[in-house]
Design a protein around this motif. Structure first.
Motif, PDB file in Angstrom:
ATOM      1  N   ALA A 230       0.833  -1.193   0.000  1.00 50.14           N
ATOM      2  CA  ALA A 230       0.000   0.000   0.000  1.00 50.14           C
ATOM      3  C   ALA A 230       0.874   1.252   0.000  1.00 50.14           C
ATOM      4  CB  ALA A 230      -0.923  -0.009   1.215  1.00 50.14           C
ATOM      5  N   ILE A 231       1.957   1.188   0.764  1.00 42.61           N
ATOM      6  CA  ILE A 231       2.897   2.304   0.811  1.00 42.61           C
ATOM      7  C   ILE A 231       4.284   1.744   0.513  1.00 42.61           C
ATOM      8  CG2 ILE A 231       3.895   4.146   2.217  1.00 42.61           C
ATOM      9  CD1 ILE A 231       1.487   3.750   4.145  1.00 42.61           C
ATOM     10  N   GLU A 232       5.006   2.423  -0.354  1.00 43.16           N
ATOM     11  CA  GLU A 232       6.368   1.982  -0.642  1.00 43.16           C
ATOM     12  C   GLU A 232       7.298   3.167  -0.662  1.00 43.16           C
ATOM     13  OE1 GLU A 232       5.822  -1.230  -3.886  1.00 43.16           O
ATOM     14  OE2 GLU A 232       7.938  -0.673  -3.820  1.00 43.16           O
ATOM     15  N   ALA A 233       8.387   3.065   0.064  1.00 48.08           N
ATOM     16  CA  ALA A 233       9.426   4.096   0.005  1.00 48.08           C
ATOM     17  C   ALA A 233      10.671   3.425  -0.532  1.00 48.08           C
ATOM     18  CB  ALA A 233       9.692   4.668   1.392  1.00 48.08           C
ATOM     19  N   ASN A 234      11.282   4.097  -1.507  1.00 45.89           N
ATOM     20  CA  ASN A 234      12.420   3.480  -2.189  1.00 45.89           C
ATOM     21  C   ASN A 234      13.606   4.441  -2.192  1.00 45.89           C
ATOM     22  OD1 ASN A 234      13.948   1.826  -3.772  1.00 45.89           O
ATOM     23  ND2 ASN A 234      12.248   1.298  -5.138  1.00 45.89           N
ATOM     24  N   SER A 235      14.566   4.205  -1.297  1.00 50.71           N
ATOM     25  CA  SER A 235      15.797   5.014  -1.219  1.00 50.71           C
ATOM     26  C   SER A 235      15.527   6.516  -1.163  1.00 50.71           C
ATOM     27  CB  SER A 235      16.707   4.753  -2.419  1.00 50.71           C
ATOM     28  OG  SER A 235      16.850   3.393  -2.642  1.00 50.71           O
TER      29      SER A 235
ATOM     30  N   GLY B  51      18.315   7.743   2.465  1.00 52.84           N
ATOM     31  CA  GLY B  51      18.137   6.436   1.836  1.00 52.84           C
ATOM     32  C   GLY B  51      17.142   5.538   2.558  1.00 52.84           C
ATOM     33  N   VAL B  52      15.955   6.055   2.822  1.00 58.49           N
ATOM     34  CA  VAL B  52      14.945   5.265   3.537  1.00 58.49           C
ATOM     35  C   VAL B  52      14.151   4.384   2.570  1.00 58.49           C
ATOM     36  CG1 VAL B  52      12.728   5.462   4.725  1.00 58.49           C
ATOM     37  CG2 VAL B  52      14.705   6.728   5.559  1.00 58.49           C
TER      38      VAL B  52
ATOM     39  N   THR C 134       9.855  14.368   7.935  1.00 57.26           N
ATOM     40  CA  THR C 134      10.352  14.607   6.576  1.00 57.26           C
ATOM     41  C   THR C 134      10.028  13.418   5.675  1.00 57.26           C
ATOM     42  OG1 THR C 134      12.137  15.888   7.559  1.00 57.26           O
ATOM     43  CG2 THR C 134      12.380  15.310   5.255  1.00 57.26           C
ATOM     44  N   THR C 135      10.181  12.202   6.201  1.00 62.53           N
ATOM     45  CA  THR C 135       9.838  11.008   5.426  1.00 62.53           C
ATOM     46  C   THR C 135       8.350  11.004   5.075  1.00 62.53           C
ATOM     47  OG1 THR C 135      11.561   9.771   6.598  1.00 62.53           O
ATOM     48  CG2 THR C 135       9.919   8.480   5.414  1.00 62.53           C
TER      49      THR C 135
ATOM     50  N   GLY D 257      15.193   9.164  -4.983  1.00 64.73           N
ATOM     51  CA  GLY D 257      14.352   8.086  -4.483  1.00 64.73           C
ATOM     52  C   GLY D 257      12.912   8.283  -4.905  1.00 64.73           C
ATOM     53  N   ARG D 258      12.102   7.251  -4.666  1.00 69.86           N
ATOM     54  CA  ARG D 258      10.708   7.314  -5.095  1.00 69.86           C
ATOM     55  C   ARG D 258       9.788   6.827  -3.985  1.00 69.86           C
ATOM     56  NH1 ARG D 258       9.489   9.171  -9.966  1.00 69.86           N
ATOM     57  NH2 ARG D 258      11.335   9.332 -11.268  1.00 69.86           N
ATOM     58  N   ALA D 259       8.568   7.315  -4.027  1.00 64.43           N
ATOM     59  CA  ALA D 259       7.560   6.829  -3.084  1.00 64.43           C
ATOM     60  C   ALA D 259       6.325   6.446  -3.881  1.00 64.43           C
ATOM     61  CB  ALA D 259       7.236   7.910  -2.071  1.00 64.43           C
TER      62      ALA D 259
END
Ligand SMILES: Nc1ncnc2c1ncn2[C@@H]1O[C@H](COP(=O)(O)OP(=O)(O)OP(=O)(O)O)[C@@H](O)[C@H]1O
Ligand SMILES: [Mg+2]
Lengths: 309, 246
Positions: A3-8, A21-22, A44-45, A58-60
């Protein structure tokens, strides 16, 4: 895809790398707790994932939608209770709900019904037509949560929803979070309240200095630090004499003893065995045990372990 | 991914602005009292022809009402931390700014129209070209509101900073826009500057609407062009400064 993705995700402010880099994923229907010391990069994230701030790299993704490429599409899927954002104090509670509903494209009639239902659930219905100017902090926080739900979003971001609230308000909000999760909503919960995270979350991520230190279920995290298991005991009378204390300290199973108020905490790898020894000791010395319990490592200890030193 | 601005979202923003910001003091002072003050201080008693009087008053009325609140909405929302709420919701920057402009137009046209028609009646004037006058009022308030919103792109949360900046722009512009002195009587450089002031074209358009002499097309075209220019400029600069506010 979650549902939620955080990529670097990376975000710099001037010379400071706030988020470094989360990467993580929240599955549909999951409650993810986001813990970390002040300034760790939690807000911030959240702001990057919710399309408020642009990541430097990075991408979300929200429900598979790339937040940078289609921010409006992504934002329509979520409800947000931001850490700092406020409601409009010159509008009534109902006025705030209506504005939120309109901005999220909820039909007029639906907004009306939803407002009444949500204000009722958050204990604000009797003040629905008062200006928010006169609301207390807890009432505003509850209104902000109600506003985040007006579009019935499948995914929720809550940034410290219970900070600074009294016990009753905290409990109300915690119960609502549980209900919402039962309804199948995915919840991203930032908090400083570790026991709250322990109780509410399927998994917990701990972030420190802009990096994810660990991410796992609360029980698994606790099992990673074995050495801090303990038994807590209190005896009647005026505490133990030095030689009795020395006797306990010299027991094979006890690694260390700490006095905590009128109690003693005995650390060791096997708290069960410590308990047996303590009972034998009390019997032979004719001491009455008032209370005795064992505890494994708490999530707080895991947190402290990972975020200091 | 590009999405066309949705008018409905902007209308919700405009409604919010009207409910919250347009009841506050500065509107009354800068929007309604100032034009009257200027009108009586500089125009009445100078033996100006009624046509010049009505053109000057209309220009000031629209100029001041359109720029009274439009420059302070965004700084205000920055201060009260409601801006993040708007940025987090599924609306675009363009929709938000258009909403602020529409709110400003609503107030400016309604107040100014009443003022203009009332004064015209007192002066015994009737618009020869009613539609041009209405179009002029709407276009001008759009254009001036966009200027106000553009001013607010300065990334501050202090409304007094913005008030000062907008005053620095508001007052000098009146003097080069043919309100007190016809542009033809200005020195050469003054005529040059007046061409860059959208207010000049509105004042001229009001003259046309009440006299019927000349052509309105140049004025309408200029107001339209300036409106688009300031709208795009607002959008461009707000996109750059918005994140600095959060
Ligand atoms: N707009 C900003 N401009 C400059 N620095 C910022 C900005 N926002 C955050 N920071 C910095 O980035 C770092 C991370 O901040 P952030 O607000 O994400 O922390 P947090 O984990 O949410 O903390 P808290 O628990 O106090 O809410 C901090 O050092 C903060 O000073
Ligand atoms: Mg924070």
């Amino acid at each position: 895809m979650g549902a939620i993705e955080a990529n670097s995700l990376v975000k710099d402010f001037d010379n400071l790398r706030a988020v470094d880099g989360v990467t993580f994923e929240v599955k549909e229907g999951e409650v993810l707790g986001f813990l970390g010391p002040n300034g760790a990069g939690k807000t911030t994230t959240v702001r990057m994932i919710t399309g408020v701030l642009k990541p430097d790299s990075g991408r979300a993704y929200i429900d598979g939608i790339d937040v940078t490429r289609d921010p409006i599409g992504a934002k329509e899927q979520i409800g947000i209770a931001p850490e700092e954002a406020n409601c409009y104090i010159d509008l009534t509670a109902r006025g705030n709900m209506q504005l939120a509903g309109e901005l999220y494209g909820v039909p007029k009639k639906k907004i009306k019904e939803k407002s009444i239902k949500l204000l009722d659930e958050f204990g604000l219905l009797d003040r629905a037509d008062s200006k928010v100017k006169g609301f207390s902090k807890g009432m505003r926080q509850r209104l902000i949560l109600a506003m985040a739900l007006v579009n019935d979003p499948p995914i929720l971001f809550l940034d410290e929803p219970t900070a600074g609230l009294d016990v009753a308000s905290q409990r109300l909000i915690k119960e609502r979070i549980k209900d919402l999760n039962d309804q199948g909503k995915t919840i991203f919960l930032t908090t400083h309240n570790i026991s709250e995270a322990d109780k509410l979350c399927d998994r917990v991520a701990i972030i420190n200095n802009g990096q994810i230190a660990t991410i796992d279920s609360p029980e698994k995290l606790k099992s990673t630090i074995q050495s801090t298991q303990s038994a807590l005991v209190s005896f009647s009378g005026n505490g133990l004499s030095q030689d009795k204390l020395k006797y306990l300290k010299d027991l094979e199973t006890v690694e260390e003893i700490e006095k905590e108020g009128d109690k003693y905490r005995l650390y060791g790898l096997d708290p069960g065995e410590i308990v047996e020894e303590v009972v034998d000791f009390a019997r032979s010395e004719n001491l009455k045990i008032i209370s005795l319990n064992t505890s494994g490592p708490s999530l707080e200890e895991v947190f402290t372990h990972l975020t200091t030193g | 991914m590009y999405r066309l601005p949705r008018l409905g979202k902007s209308l919700s923003i405009a409604k919010k602005d009207l409910k919250i910001y347009y009841g506050k003091g500065p509107v009354v002072i800068f929007g309604i009292l100032l034009p009257f003050f200027f009108f009586f201080a500089f125009l009445v008693g100078r033996k100006m022809p009624p046509l010049s009087l009505i053109a000057g008053l209309s220009g000031m009325a629209i100029w001041f009402t359109s720029t009274s609140i439009s420059p302070v909405v965004v700084p205000w929302e920055t201060r009260t931390k409601t801006l993040e709420r708007l940025v987090a919701s599924p609306i675009s920057v363009t929709e938000m700014l258009l909403g602020d402009i529409i709110g400003s137009i609503t107030l400016a046209t309604s107040i100014s129209a009443v003022t203009i028609f009332a004064v015209a009646a007192i002066l015994g004037l009737m618009p020869v070209n009613f539609l041009t006058l209405l179009l002029g009022i709407v276009l001008a308030s759009f254009c001036f509101s966009a200027i106000g919103v553009l001013i607010s792109a300065l990334p501050t949360d202090t409304t007094s900073d913005i008030m000062m900046l907008s005053t620095l722009i508001k007052f000098p512009l009146i003097f080069v826009s043919g309100i007190f002195i016809p542009t033809s009587n200005l020195p050469g450089w003054g005529t040059m500057i007046s061409r860059f002031s959208p207010l000049t074209y509105f004042v001229d358009l009001v003259r046309f609407s009440f006299s019927g002499s000349g052509s309105p097309w140049m004025d309408i075209g200029a107001l339209f062009g300036f409106s688009l220019l300031f709208l795009f400029a607002s959008d461009f600069f707000h996109r750059r400064t918005l994140l600095k506010r959060l």
